[in-house]
Design a protein around this motif. Structure first.
Motif, PDB file in Angstrom:
ATOM      1  N   THR A 347       0.837  -1.195   0.000  1.00 37.20           N
ATOM      2  CA  THR A 347       0.000   0.000   0.000  1.00 37.20           C
ATOM      3  C   THR A 347       0.873   1.247   0.000  1.00 37.20           C
ATOM      4  O   THR A 347       1.795   1.373   0.813  1.00 37.20           O
ATOM      5  CB  THR A 347      -0.929   0.019   1.221  1.00 37.20           C
ATOM      6  OG1 THR A 347      -1.809  -1.112   1.148  1.00 37.20           O
ATOM      7  CG2 THR A 347      -1.768   1.289   1.257  1.00 37.20           C
ATOM      8  N   PHE A 348       0.558   2.154  -0.925  1.00 38.08           N
ATOM      9  CA  PHE A 348       1.235   3.442  -1.021  1.00 38.08           C
ATOM     10  C   PHE A 348       0.287   4.527  -0.516  1.00 38.08           C
ATOM     11  O   PHE A 348      -0.890   4.556  -0.897  1.00 38.08           O
ATOM     12  CB  PHE A 348       1.634   3.740  -2.464  1.00 38.08           C
ATOM     13  CG  PHE A 348       2.612   2.769  -3.051  1.00 38.08           C
ATOM     14  CD1 PHE A 348       3.972   2.897  -2.797  1.00 38.08           C
ATOM     15  CD2 PHE A 348       2.177   1.723  -3.846  1.00 38.08           C
ATOM     16  CE1 PHE A 348       4.883   1.994  -3.336  1.00 38.08           C
ATOM     17  CE2 PHE A 348       3.075   0.819  -4.388  1.00 38.08           C
ATOM     18  CZ  PHE A 348       4.433   0.961  -4.138  1.00 38.08           C
ATOM     19  N   CYS A 349       0.802   5.424   0.305  1.00 33.61           N
ATOM     20  CA  CYS A 349       0.019   6.560   0.799  1.00 33.61           C
ATOM     21  C   CYS A 349       0.384   7.786  -0.016  1.00 33.61           C
ATOM     22  O   CYS A 349       1.486   8.336   0.136  1.00 33.61           O
ATOM     23  CB  CYS A 349       0.301   6.794   2.287  1.00 33.61           C
ATOM     24  SG  CYS A 349      -0.245   5.451   3.347  1.00 33.61           S
ATOM     25  N   LEU A 350      -0.523   8.212  -0.865  1.00 32.63           N
ATOM     26  CA  LEU A 350      -0.244   9.387  -1.690  1.00 32.63           C
ATOM     27  C   LEU A 350      -0.199  10.655  -0.853  1.00 32.63           C
ATOM     28  O   LEU A 350       0.495  11.611  -1.205  1.00 32.63           O
ATOM     29  CB  LEU A 350      -1.304   9.512  -2.788  1.00 32.63           C
ATOM     30  CG  LEU A 350      -1.353   8.369  -3.792  1.00 32.63           C
ATOM     31  CD1 LEU A 350      -2.486   8.597  -4.785  1.00 32.63           C
ATOM     32  CD2 LEU A 350      -0.024   8.227  -4.520  1.00 32.63           C
ATOM     33  N   GLY A 351      -0.944  10.667   0.242  1.00 34.49           N
ATOM     34  CA  GLY A 351      -0.943  11.839   1.093  1.00 34.49           C
ATOM     35  C   GLY A 351      -1.515  13.049   0.388  1.00 34.49           C
ATOM     36  O   GLY A 351      -2.323  12.937  -0.542  1.00 34.49           O
ATOM     37  N   LEU A 352      -1.058  14.217   0.794  1.00 32.80           N
ATOM     38  CA  LEU A 352      -1.634  15.470   0.324  1.00 32.80           C
ATOM     39  C   LEU A 352      -0.675  16.277  -0.537  1.00 32.80           C
ATOM     40  O   LEU A 352      -0.958  17.428  -0.871  1.00 32.80           O
ATOM     41  CB  LEU A 352      -2.087  16.299   1.527  1.00 32.80           C
ATOM     42  CG  LEU A 352      -3.130  15.571   2.385  1.00 32.80           C
ATOM     43  CD1 LEU A 352      -3.301  16.251   3.732  1.00 32.80           C
ATOM     44  CD2 LEU A 352      -4.457  15.474   1.658  1.00 32.80           C
ATOM     45  N   ALA A 353       0.454  15.664  -0.898  1.00 30.02           N
ATOM     46  CA  ALA A 353       1.409  16.335  -1.773  1.00 30.02           C
ATOM     47  C   ALA A 353       1.153  15.946  -3.219  1.00 30.02           C
ATOM     48  O   ALA A 353       0.539  14.921  -3.517  1.00 30.02           O
ATOM     49  CB  ALA A 353       2.840  15.953  -1.376  1.00 30.02           C
ATOM     50  N   CYS A 354       1.635  16.770  -4.126  1.00 36.41           N
ATOM     51  CA  CYS A 354       1.542  16.480  -5.561  1.00 36.41           C
ATOM     52  C   CYS A 354       2.727  15.584  -5.951  1.00 36.41           C
ATOM     53  O   CYS A 354       3.863  15.823  -5.519  1.00 36.41           O
ATOM     54  CB  CYS A 354       1.586  17.788  -6.355  1.00 36.41           C
ATOM     55  SG  CYS A 354       1.465  17.570  -8.138  1.00 36.41           S
ATOM     56  N   HIS A 355       2.474  14.556  -6.753  1.00 35.45           N
ATOM     57  CA  HIS A 355       3.520  13.601  -7.145  1.00 35.45           C
ATOM     58  C   HIS A 355       3.657  13.610  -8.666  1.00 35.45           C
ATOM     59  O   HIS A 355       3.062  12.784  -9.357  1.00 35.45           O
ATOM     60  CB  HIS A 355       3.171  12.197  -6.657  1.00 35.45           C
ATOM     61  CG  HIS A 355       3.073  12.076  -5.169  1.00 35.45           C
ATOM     62  ND1 HIS A 355       4.172  12.016  -4.352  1.00 35.45           N
ATOM     63  CD2 HIS A 355       1.990  12.024  -4.358  1.00 35.45           C
ATOM     64  CE1 HIS A 355       3.790  11.911  -3.096  1.00 35.45           C
ATOM     65  NE2 HIS A 355       2.463  11.919  -3.060  1.00 35.45           N
ATOM     66  N   ARG A 356       4.451  14.521  -9.170  1.00 32.91           N
ATOM     67  CA  ARG A 356       4.634  14.597 -10.625  1.00 32.91           C
ATOM     68  C   ARG A 356       5.479  13.424 -11.120  1.00 32.91           C
ATOM     69  O   ARG A 356       6.474  13.062 -10.503  1.00 32.91           O
ATOM     70  CB  ARG A 356       5.306  15.927 -10.997  1.00 32.91           C
ATOM     71  CG  ARG A 356       4.409  17.133 -10.740  1.00 32.91           C
ATOM     72  CD  ARG A 356       5.073  18.431 -11.209  1.00 32.91           C
ATOM     73  NE  ARG A 356       4.163  19.557 -11.053  1.00 32.91           N
ATOM     74  CZ  ARG A 356       4.034  20.253  -9.925  1.00 32.91           C
ATOM     75  NH1 ARG A 356       4.737  19.919  -8.860  1.00 32.91           N
ATOM     76  NH2 ARG A 356       3.186  21.261  -9.862  1.00 32.91           N
ATOM     77  N   GLY A 357       5.076  12.868 -12.226  1.00 31.19           N
ATOM     78  CA  GLY A 357       5.822  11.773 -12.825  1.00 31.19           C
ATOM     79  C   GLY A 357       5.640  10.430 -12.149  1.00 31.19           C
ATOM     80  O   GLY A 357       6.318   9.461 -12.499  1.00 31.19           O
ATOM     81  N   LEU A 358       4.713  10.337 -11.188  1.00 28.87           N
ATOM     82  CA  LEU A 358       4.568   9.096 -10.430  1.00 28.87           C
ATOM     83  C   LEU A 358       3.998   7.970 -11.293  1.00 28.87           C
ATOM     84  O   LEU A 358       4.407   6.808 -11.137  1.00 28.87           O
ATOM     85  CB  LEU A 358       3.691   9.326  -9.202  1.00 28.87           C
ATOM     86  CG  LEU A 358       3.479   8.120  -8.295  1.00 28.87           C
ATOM     87  CD1 LEU A 358       4.812   7.568  -7.795  1.00 28.87           C
ATOM     88  CD2 LEU A 358       2.583   8.483  -7.116  1.00 28.87           C
ATOM     89  N   LYS A 359       3.094   8.286 -12.187  1.00 28.56           N
ATOM     90  CA  LYS A 359       2.512   7.239 -13.029  1.00 28.56           C
ATOM     91  C   LYS A 359       3.600   6.531 -13.825  1.00 28.56           C
ATOM     92  O   LYS A 359       3.667   5.292 -13.845  1.00 28.56           O
ATOM     93  CB  LYS A 359       1.467   7.836 -13.966  1.00 28.56           C
ATOM     94  CG  LYS A 359       0.889   6.827 -14.955  1.00 28.56           C
ATOM     95  CD  LYS A 359      -0.040   7.514 -15.944  1.00 28.56           C
ATOM     96  CE  LYS A 359      -0.410   6.576 -17.075  1.00 28.56           C
ATOM     97  NZ  LYS A 359      -1.266   7.248 -18.086  1.00 28.56           N
ATOM     98  N   ARG A 360       4.454   7.280 -14.455  1.00 26.35           N
ATOM     99  CA  ARG A 360       5.525   6.688 -15.261  1.00 26.35           C
ATOM    100  C   ARG A 360       6.486   5.896 -14.376  1.00 26.35           C
ATOM    101  O   ARG A 360       6.892   4.783 -14.714  1.00 26.35           O
ATOM    102  CB  ARG A 360       6.284   7.783 -16.008  1.00 26.35           C
ATOM    103  CG  ARG A 360       7.422   7.260 -16.876  1.00 26.35           C
ATOM    104  CD  ARG A 360       8.136   8.387 -17.614  1.00 26.35           C
ATOM    105  NE  ARG A 360       8.819   9.289 -16.683  1.00 26.35           N
ATOM    106  CZ  ARG A 360       8.392  10.504 -16.359  1.00 26.35           C
ATOM    107  NH1 ARG A 360       7.271  10.985 -16.893  1.00 26.35           N
ATOM    108  NH2 ARG A 360       9.065  11.258 -15.514  1.00 26.35           N
ATOM    109  N   GLN A 361       6.830   6.450 -13.213  1.00 28.50           N
ATOM    110  CA  GLN A 361       7.772   5.777 -12.326  1.00 28.50           C
ATOM    111  C   GLN A 361       7.204   4.449 -11.814  1.00 28.50           C
ATOM    112  O   GLN A 361       7.889   3.425 -11.825  1.00 28.50           O
ATOM    113  CB  GLN A 361       8.116   6.684 -11.142  1.00 28.50           C
ATOM    114  CG  GLN A 361       9.170   6.095 -10.218  1.00 28.50           C
ATOM    115  CD  GLN A 361       9.488   7.020  -9.056  1.00 28.50           C
ATOM    116  OE1 GLN A 361       8.866   8.060  -8.887  1.00 28.50           O
ATOM    117  NE2 GLN A 361      10.470   6.642  -8.245  1.00 28.50           N
TER     118      GLN A 361
END
Length: 467
Positions: A347-361
């Motif tokens: 399980t990954f917690c995305l939290g409340l920050a923006c995660h640019r490029g996460l889909k590709r990674q």
């Protein structure tokens, strides 16, 4: 100095708690405070400041304002996490020797509260999702079965606890369950540590907060599901089933007399952030981004399990024959740091920050993981714990915890009474609690869990001597 470099080094994508994403999503007011002269915020309980249990001062005013904004009677900030507030809440609800109804996925902190308060837990089992080895939330039909199976002898059950949502983001509408438990004469505490954002009221199809479903007490972890610092939490009280004086007395037993002013300010700012237009807009944006990310990953062939909280992504590693623990070990040095590895998922917690490029990674790392563990068959369905719907302990947890005890090999522990918790961490959900007698089916099931949890399931148990 070994600690400071560890605290400040880059850790790749921070898909773990706290939810502020290593500071990226901290509210503006808290950012401004932290930019001021180092330590200027480190204050004692000065008269003008007060504390969470004081009737006067800035903190008391802040708590009254937060309660009014949430539409409840009272609230108290906490600085030793949701753990301390959950324990104090339970001790306020139940007197020594009385019974409390707890779900099997309850956090270990509440079992520890049973030890502290000499409470008698009655544990109820939950629906089991065999494809992933995780419990699902109980609905009203399930709770009705539980109530019918409760022991009719001995002390009545005065209180009940629910977990909403789970660590992995499973949730439903708890209104009917809460109402049914209250009709049964129970005061209801909801561990909503992972669901503070459910109460923010943004225009998104999140499950409702237990606060809006009539729960008597609700605990939110402000670092797990809001943008506050670690160790921060809030306890909410509504209705007339519980005297707030009892709550405050219990809080006084477990809360520090020297609370951190910085952490208390963090509590206030995290709650106020969602009362402002900017904060609510940011939360809605994060939720929408998370849903779009999950859709994109699924279309790219990344197996994600469905849940009700978009901010939790559950990678179903078991579908590719890989345990979540092995996947986590492989991802960590490559800069993808999850929150909760389990036998069939991560399980990954995305939290409340923006995660640019996460889909590709994530897509690339998943494809590389498959190449590292090639051509594995899917993990078989998981075996549900061999438990009755409702279980009472053979001894009170307090008796078992304080009794003379000895170490016994797990393979030889049949018939013994556990003296301590057996609890993989995270998620912190006990597989065995103090006072439970280990029958043959359960003992063999625990042995099989060693294949999935590794050394988190020890070869020996601490058991009550002569039990």
């Amino acid at each position: 100095m070994a600690l400071l470099p560890q605290l400040t080094r880059r850790l790749g994508q921070p898909l773990f708690l706290p939810a502020h994403g290593r500071g990226a999503a901290l509210p503006d007011g808290l950012r401004q405070l932290l930019r001021r002269r180092a330590g200027v915020w480190d204050l004692p309980e000065l008269p003008a400041l007060g504390g969470p249990l004081e009737a006067d001062g800035a903190i008391a005013d802040s708590q009254r304002s937060a309660a009014a904004e949430m539409g409840v009677a009272r609230c108290w900030y906490g600085v030793n996490g949701a753990t301390g507030l959950l324990q104090a809440a339970l001790l306020a609800m139940v007197r020594p020797g009385e019974r409390v109804l707890l779900p099997r996925n309850v956090h270990r902190s509440l079992i520890q509260a049973c030890v502290l308060g000499d409470l008698r837990p009655v544990l109820f089992d939950l629906p089991f999702q065999s494809d992933r080895g995780q419990p699902a939330p109980a609905d009203s039909a399930w709770i009705e079965r539980v109530l019918q199976a409760l022991p009719r002898d001995g002390a009545p059950i005065r209180a009940a606890v629910l977990v909403h949502p789970t660590y992995q983001g499973y949730a439903n509408d708890p209104t009917a369950v809460i109402q049914r438990l209250q009709q049964q004469g129970c005061c209801v505490l909801v561990d909503e540590a992972h669901g503070c954002h459910f109460a923010a009221g943004v225009d998104h199809p999140l499950p409702p907060s237990a606060l809006h479903c009539g729960a008597d007490l609700v605990v939110h972890s402000l670092q797990k599901s809001a943008a506050a610092l670690a160790q921060t939490a809030v306890l909410w009280l509504q209705g007339e089933r519980l005297d707030p004086v009892r709550v405050e007395r219990s809080l006084g037993l477990l809360q520090t007399t020297s609370p951190s002013a910085l952490l208390l300010a963090s509590c206030e700012e995290a709650l106020q952030h969602w009362q402002r237009r900017k904060g609510r807009r940011q939360l809605l944006q994060r939720l929408q981004e998370a849903a779009a990310l999950a859709d994109g990953l699924r279309h790219s062939g990344v197996p994600l399990l469905s849940n009700q909280d978009p901010l939790r992504l559950i990678l179903h590693t078991g579908q590719a024959g890989i345990t979540g623990l092995d996947a986590d070990d492989w991802f960590l040095p490559r800069g993808l740091m999850g929150e909760l590895p389990e036998p069939a998922s991560l399980t990954f917690c995305l939290g409340l920050a923006c995660h640019r490029g996460l889909k590709r990674q994530m897509r690339n790392h998943w494809q590389n993981l498959l190449r590292h563990f090639p051509d594995r068959p899917p993990l078989p369905a998981f075996e549900a714990p061999p438990l009755p719907l409702v279980t009472s302990t053979a001894q009170s947890p307090t008796q078992a915890w304080t009794a003379e005890h000895q170490l016994v090999g797990l393979k030889d522990a049949e018939g013994c009474i556990a003296a301590e918790l057996l609890c993989p961490y995270p998620p912190g959900i006990p597989l065995l609690i103090p006072g439970e007698r280990l029958d043959r089916q359960r003992q063999r099931w625990l042995e099989r869990q060693q294949l999935f949890w590794g050394d988190q399931i020890p070869d020996a148990l601490s058991v009550v001597s002569g039990g």
